[in-house]
Design an enzyme around this catalytic site. Structure first.
Site, PDB file in Angstrom:
ATOM      1  N   HIS A 157      79.477  66.122  14.972  1.00  0.00           N
ATOM      2  CA  HIS A 157      80.312  64.966  14.568  1.00  0.00           C
ATOM      3  C   HIS A 157      80.840  64.212  15.793  1.00  0.00           C
ATOM      4  O   HIS A 157      81.855  63.537  15.709  1.00  0.00           O
ATOM      5  CB  HIS A 157      81.486  65.397  13.684  1.00  0.00           C
ATOM      6  CG  HIS A 157      81.104  66.325  12.572  1.00  0.00           C
ATOM      7  ND1 HIS A 157      80.811  65.881  11.295  1.00  0.00           N
ATOM      8  CD2 HIS A 157      80.923  67.676  12.551  1.00  0.00           C
ATOM      9  CE1 HIS A 157      80.491  66.929  10.526  1.00  0.00           C
ATOM     10  NE2 HIS A 157      80.545  68.024  11.274  1.00  0.00           N
ATOM     11  N   GLU A 291      69.871  50.825  26.921  1.00  0.00           N
ATOM     12  CA  GLU A 291      70.213  49.980  25.763  1.00  0.00           C
ATOM     13  C   GLU A 291      68.962  49.337  25.172  1.00  0.00           C
ATOM     14  O   GLU A 291      68.812  49.223  23.957  1.00  0.00           O
ATOM     15  CB  GLU A 291      71.204  48.890  26.184  1.00  0.00           C
ATOM     16  CG  GLU A 291      72.559  49.425  26.606  1.00  0.00           C
ATOM     17  CD  GLU A 291      73.364  48.349  27.329  1.00  0.00           C
ATOM     18  OE1 GLU A 291      73.925  47.484  26.643  1.00  0.00           O
ATOM     19  OE2 GLU A 291      73.408  48.363  28.569  1.00  0.00           O
TER      20      GLU A 291
END
Ligand code: ARG
Length: 461
Positions: A157, A291
């Site tokens: 998480h 990216e």
């Protein structure tokens, strides 16, 4: 003027819009080598079967060899009016050798021709992608070996979970990329059958030898059904699926690199070779390559969805819609190749910040599971109860603002009186990772062994 390749029944030429929408030469010229290779195999077979004379076949073959040279040295003129690579080459052949050129297309159609070219091209490209995936695995496995014992936080998480090693994290990607290679290899094996000789859709009455052309082109066998041979593009869909999954793996790694290079994480440093500056903020070092790997994955997934959408409504056999199979596939595989090159370079250059990762690995009560495991081992508590006891100890640490390691023994004993000072032994991150010796676990000894085994299997660079 009507089309010189198929214009017999036409009296008027095409509208400019038809020519623009119909032409594929701007992109399928990329197939030129495969197209010529396929034609060479076809004409050799036609001659051996006595369908064309040896003399005509020799002229055709010689002409094709010259055309290959013209294309490669840049002197060939591609014409839109000739639609595609197949007709451009055949037309040039006619200019060069005259009438015999017209015999090349005996017992063949552009439908089996383009399917053959596309399979050959895809096969070649899959081999290039496999080599690039192998290179990435090597770079990852080398980092893993160098950092088999470098502690980092493991997350679930994206919250602190349990300490792991940086090498273990790298090896997770080595495994994923290994399965990517397996998917490409599976797709390659299935695509490697020859459509050539299926002709337009029904086969041909000429006594062709499809086994001969299949063998000459390195296919394992001719495709068994002529309709399937010209209609199917699942080979491209499979390769695009493999590409989309591989790109998705790269994208996840890219996302981690973006996160790890932030001032907040500082887990790794990228080299200057793979970062860019800002035109206004002098302090910036941006992870643009990572990216873009993440971003370009969208195009690869898009190509898969695009081709599925093109194919889903097509009745058998060939429809011109199928010409739309190429651009997306070219772009997706080019993009994947570029992303692999960039990622391999980034990984090879990347430097983990061991101190920062170790600090982070110790935060967030990441050894709470080790404490619970100690209670199970030493006090024989059932795990569920140990979990509960540990939870109360963590709550105590949160309240007093300390780490588990720094919590006074009295605080631990306030929750469970049988806890002794020996517990502190298991609460350090080093002890935690060293204890994870189960098969596939993060213990440095495991990671080092696995990294070496991978590097061995992958072969020396
Ligand atoms: N350029 C075409 C394609 O890529 C070649 C096949 C054309 N076949 C035809 N029947 N018009 O699909």
């Amino acid at each position: 003027m009507s089309n010189k390749m198929w214009g017999g029944r036409f009296s008027a030429g095409p509208d400019a819009a038809l020519e623009a929408i119909n032409a594929s030469i701007d992109f399928d010229r990329r197939f030129y080598a495969q197209d010529i290779r396929g034609s060479q195999a076809h004409v050799a077979m036609l001659a051996r079967q006595g369908i064309v004379t040896d003399e005509d076949a020799a002229a055709i073959s010689q002409g094709l060899t010259e055309i290959l040279a013209e294309i490669e040295d840049g002197t060939f003129t591609f014409q839109r009016a000739l639609e595609d690579i197949h007709l451009n080459i055949e037309s040039r052949l006619a200019d060069k050798i005259g009438a015999p050129a017209g015999r090349l297309h005996t017992a063949r159609s552009r439908n089996d021709q383009v399917a053959t070219d596309f399979r050959l091209w895809t096969r070649d490209t899959v081999d290039e992608i496999d080599a690039a995936l192998l290179g990435l695995q090597q770079a990852l496995a080398e980092k893993a070996l160098a950092h088999a014992g470098t502690v980092m936080p493991g997350f679930t998480h994206l919250q602190s979970a349990q300490p792991v090693t940086f090498g273990h994290h790298m090896l997770a990607y080595v495994e994923m990329v290994g399965r990517d290679r397996g998917r490409f290899a599976d797709a390659r094996a299935r695509l490697n059958e020859s459509p050539l000789g299926a002709a337009a859709l029904a086969g041909t009455g000429f006594p062709i030898d499809r086994h001969m052309t299949a063998g000459a082109l390195g296919f394992t066998r001719p495709m068994a059904n002529s309709l399937d041979a010209v209609s199917s593009r699942d080979f491209a869909l499979e390769v695009l699926s493999a590409a989309a999954i591989a790109a998705t793996h790269l994208s996840r790694l890219a996302e981690e690199i973006v996160l790890w290079t932030t001032a907040q994480f500082t887990f790794v440093r990228l080299s200057d070779r793979f970062t860019t500056g800002s035109s206004i903020m002098p302090q910036k070092k941006n992870p643009d390559a990572a990216e873009l790997v993440r971003g370009k994955t969208g195009r690869v997934i898009g190509a898969l969805v695009g081709l599925l959408t093109v194919i889903k409504g097509l009745p058998l056999a060939y429809s011109k819609d199928m010409q739309e199979d190429k651009e997306g596939t070219f772009d997706a595989l080019d993009t994947l190749g570029l992303c692999l090159t960039a990622m391999t370079g980034m990984i090879a250059d990347l430097e983990p910040d061991a101190a920062a990762m170790k600090r982070a690995a110790g935060s967030g009560y990441s050894t709470a599971t080790d404490l619970a495991d100690w209670l199970v081992r030493e006090l024989r508590l059932p795990f569920r109860e140990a979990h509960h006891v540990t939870g109360r100890i963590v709550a105590r640490a949160v309240e007093t603002g300390t780490s588990l390691e720094e919590l006074p023994l009295a605080d631990l004993q306030a929750v469970e009186p049988r806890i002794t000072a020996a517990v502190f032994d298991v609460l350090s991150v080093e002890k935690s990772i060293a204890s994870r010796t189960s098969f596939g676990g993060t213990a440095p000894a495991n990671v080092e062994r696995e990294a070496r085994a991978w590097l061995d299997r992958l072969g020396a660079k």
